[in-house]
Scaffold this motif. Sequence first.
Motif: not given
Length: 159
Positions: A48-62
């Motif tokens: 998305q355009k509003e997230l451009e240039g931002l760091t996004v935390p992510v939690v991955i469940t395996v």
Amino acid sequence: MAKKATGSVKLQIAADKATPAPPVGPALGQAQVNIMEFCKQFNARTSQKELEGLTVPVVITVYSDRTFTFITKTPPASILLKRAAGIAKGSGAPNKDKVGKVTLKQVEEIAKQKMPDLNAASVDAAIKSVRGRRGRWGLKWWDKIVDIGFCHKHHGLSE
């Protein structure tokens, strides 16, 4: 039958910029996850355009069959404050040198954006949570403007 979760991986990745290179590749390789599939899904979700240039935390469940699910969180408040102030990096001396300003309206918008990830019962509580970090970041509050001087060295921000 429900899948059995074998672990989780927490990362902070630039929006729409996930690649098999570190830190993504090594972290997911250890968990035996299909790295390219994660990168494709993450980049699609964060394009998305509003997230451009931002760091996004992510939690991955395996899961035990090497499949995965993940949830994305809102960008860190420090990154959002830097964007609102229009600055590239924080101050090296947050208590002495101020490098930018944001209005209380901007802080309110950041608090509203962070609401899903905060333990706040209301927007006012979220605003207080964002404002409560001012000592760590070297923020000085005035009537309508917040002076930003948070220190990039102490908060994991790149120079």
